[in-house]
Design an enzyme around this catalytic site. Structure first.
Site, PDB file in Angstrom:
ATOM      1  N   THR A  94       3.322   3.510  -8.127  1.00 60.89           N
ATOM      2  CA  THR A  94       2.981   4.009  -6.793  1.00 60.89           C
ATOM      3  C   THR A  94       4.207   3.954  -5.890  1.00 60.89           C
ATOM      4  OG1 THR A  94       0.757   3.169  -7.123  1.00 60.89           O
ATOM      5  CG2 THR A  94       1.349   3.704  -4.866  1.00 60.89           C
TER       6      THR A  94
ATOM      7  N   GLU B 180      -5.983  -4.750  -2.131  1.00 60.77           N
ATOM      8  CA  GLU B 180      -5.074  -3.601  -2.258  1.00 60.77           C
ATOM      9  C   GLU B 180      -3.659  -3.963  -1.808  1.00 60.77           C
ATOM     10  OE1 GLU B 180      -6.584  -1.945  -4.324  1.00 60.77           O
ATOM     11  OE2 GLU B 180      -6.603   0.039  -3.424  1.00 60.77           O
TER      12      GLU B 180
HETATM   13  P1  ADP Z   1      -4.481   2.459  -9.827  1.00 58.14           P
HETATM   14  O1  ADP Z   1      -3.140   3.167  -9.903  1.00 58.14           O
HETATM   15  O2  ADP Z   1      -5.389   2.831 -10.940  1.00 58.14           O
HETATM   16  O3  ADP Z   1      -5.118   2.631  -8.482  1.00 58.14           O
HETATM   17  P2  ADP Z   1      -3.362   0.129  -8.980  1.00 58.14           P
HETATM   18  O4  ADP Z   1      -1.911   0.510  -9.124  1.00 58.14           O
HETATM   19  O5  ADP Z   1      -3.994   0.210  -7.637  1.00 58.14           O
HETATM   20  O6  ADP Z   1      -4.209   0.935 -10.031  1.00 58.14           O
HETATM   21  O7  ADP Z   1      -3.521  -1.391  -9.428  1.00 58.14           O
HETATM   22  C1  ADP Z   1      -2.843  -1.942 -10.457  1.00 58.14           C
HETATM   23  C2  ADP Z   1      -2.074  -3.187  -9.998  1.00 58.14           C
HETATM   24  O8  ADP Z   1      -2.931  -4.207  -9.502  1.00 58.14           O
HETATM   25  C3  ADP Z   1      -1.365  -3.773 -11.192  1.00 58.14           C
HETATM   26  O9  ADP Z   1      -0.101  -4.231 -10.769  1.00 58.14           O
HETATM   27  C4  ADP Z   1      -2.235  -4.947 -11.595  1.00 58.14           C
HETATM   28  O10 ADP Z   1      -1.521  -5.962 -12.256  1.00 58.14           O
HETATM   29  C5  ADP Z   1      -2.781  -5.426 -10.249  1.00 58.14           C
HETATM   30  N1  ADP Z   1      -4.079  -6.135 -10.376  1.00 58.14           N
HETATM   31  C6  ADP Z   1      -4.350  -7.418 -10.043  1.00 58.14           C
HETATM   32  N2  ADP Z   1      -5.652  -7.711 -10.261  1.00 58.14           N
HETATM   33  C7  ADP Z   1      -6.225  -6.591 -10.761  1.00 58.14           C
HETATM   34  C8  ADP Z   1      -7.536  -6.265 -11.187  1.00 58.14           C
HETATM   35  N3  ADP Z   1      -8.544  -7.132 -11.145  1.00 58.14           N
HETATM   36  N4  ADP Z   1      -7.746  -5.009 -11.609  1.00 58.14           N
HETATM   37  C9  ADP Z   1      -6.755  -4.104 -11.671  1.00 58.14           C
HETATM   38  N5  ADP Z   1      -5.487  -4.348 -11.290  1.00 58.14           N
HETATM   39  C10 ADP Z   1      -5.214  -5.579 -10.827  1.00 58.14           C
END
Ligand code: ADP
Length: 310
Positions: free
Chosen positions: A182, A129
């Site tokens: 975010t 994260e």
């Molecule tokens: P969400 O808003 O759905 O929680 P996040 O913003 O937490 O999604 O995550 C997306 C970010 O994490 C993007 O920048 C993406 O490139 C990065 N990332 C790296 N590896 C992964 C992965 N295995 N799965 C999803 N996102 C990833």
């Protein structure tokens, strides 16, 4: 020892209205699938990922970073390969990165014979994260790993509490196809909260936790109010106010922003009501004119699930 495991790693809703940065819950029918395989080569290799925008490099993929954090606390002489079948779109606000981070460490722990407890696994997944958002938050990875509703009572020391989930609680998620970073959604928030609003907020957190413990659906509904993030963040989501009003008029328990958006979650009692609410949501959102995905799911009380082992 098992050599390979296939898992389902759930999408998650963080914040849950009044629980900004501390509450979350897991979904049952929306999530990624991952295969984790033991290999002679030490370290972690991401061998497949079905989203071309996501990196295969171990150090750039949240699954790789989280898995390396776990391996750093072992002295094993072998390693793991990870295949990720992403079904949760990154940036949707339903824990896309958390599903990969949590799934990787949970599956490796299974293959190693469970040397780590669930709080350790959250600690490792938080490193993923940190890569995704710059902050090692736990409000998505904790419900993915523990299942059901979770409360992050404290980060130092890490203290995660699993809250019981009433069995008729059904969630509808609508994901408008817009991007909200975010970091942008965070910048909108004031660093201070008035005492009046803080008082209302913690009264609702208490009400929600009590309602979840006692299966009091009305209390759950009354407590799904947010005086901190929603008033400013909802402006980033076209049609939010109309959608919320319609859901409540149709008999949903409550409605709020999932994580930092753009997804919106709606909780209803029972599947029949959830489907009725979902139809009303479609009617409202079709008029907004932005494409969207919609999912209806039970709250997932188990968290990550094994689909297959070899
Ligand atoms: P969400 O808003 O759905 O929680 P996040 O913003 O937490 O999604 O995550 C997306 C970010 O994490 C993007 O920048 C993406 O490139 C990065 N990332 C790296 N590896 C992964 C992965 N295995 N799965 C999803 N996102 C990833």
């Amino acid at each position: 020892m098992k050599n390979e495991i296939k898992i389902f790693s759930p999408a998650t809703v963080a914040n849950v209205s009044c629980g900004f940065d501390v509450l979350g819950f897991a979904l049952d029918t929306v999530g990624d699938e991952m295969i984790i395989r033991k290999v002679p080569q030490k370290g972690i290799q991401i061998t497949k990922i079905n989203d071309q925008n996501l990196p295969l490099e171990t150090n750039k993929n949240v699954a790789g970073v989280a898995a390396l954090a776990l391996l750093a606390e072992t002295n094993i002489e072998f390693g793991f390969e990870i295949e990720i079948n992403k079904k949760i779109k990154p940036g949707s606000g339903i824990g896309s990165s958390a599903a990969s981070s949590a799934g990787a460490v949970w599956a490796i722990n299974e293959l190693l014979g469970s040397p780590f407890n669930t709080t350790d696994l959250v600690r490792f997944a938080m490193e993923g994260e940190k890569l995704a958002s710059g902050e090692a938050h736990a409000d998505n990875v904790a419900p993915a790993i523990f299942g059901g509703f979770t409360l992050i009572r404290s980060y130092n020391p890490l203290d995660i509490i699993k809250i019981p989930t009433p069995k008729d609680l059904i969630v509808t998620i609508i994901h408008p196809q817009i991007e909200i970073k975010t970091s942008e959604a965070r910048k909108l928030l004031s660093q201070t909260v008035s005492l009046k609003n803080a008082t209302k907020q913690w009264a609702n957190v208490g009400g929600l936790i009590s309602g979840l413990h006692t299966n009091d659906y009305d209390l759950i509904g009354r407590s799904l109010q947010d005086f901190v993030a929603e008033p400013v963040r909802s402006k980033l989501i076209p049609g939010f106010n109309k959608l919320k009003q319609t859901c409540l008029e149709t008999g949903a328990l409550g409605c709020g922003i999932s994580g930092s958006g753009p997804s919106i979650f709606v909780l209803s009692k029972g599947e029949k009501k959830a489907l009725e609410v979902s139809e009303a949501m479609k009617t409202v959102y079709n008029k907004v004119g932005i494409a969207y995905d919609l999912h209806v799911s039970k709250v997932n009380n188990k968290g990550i699930k094994i689909l297959d082992t070899k």
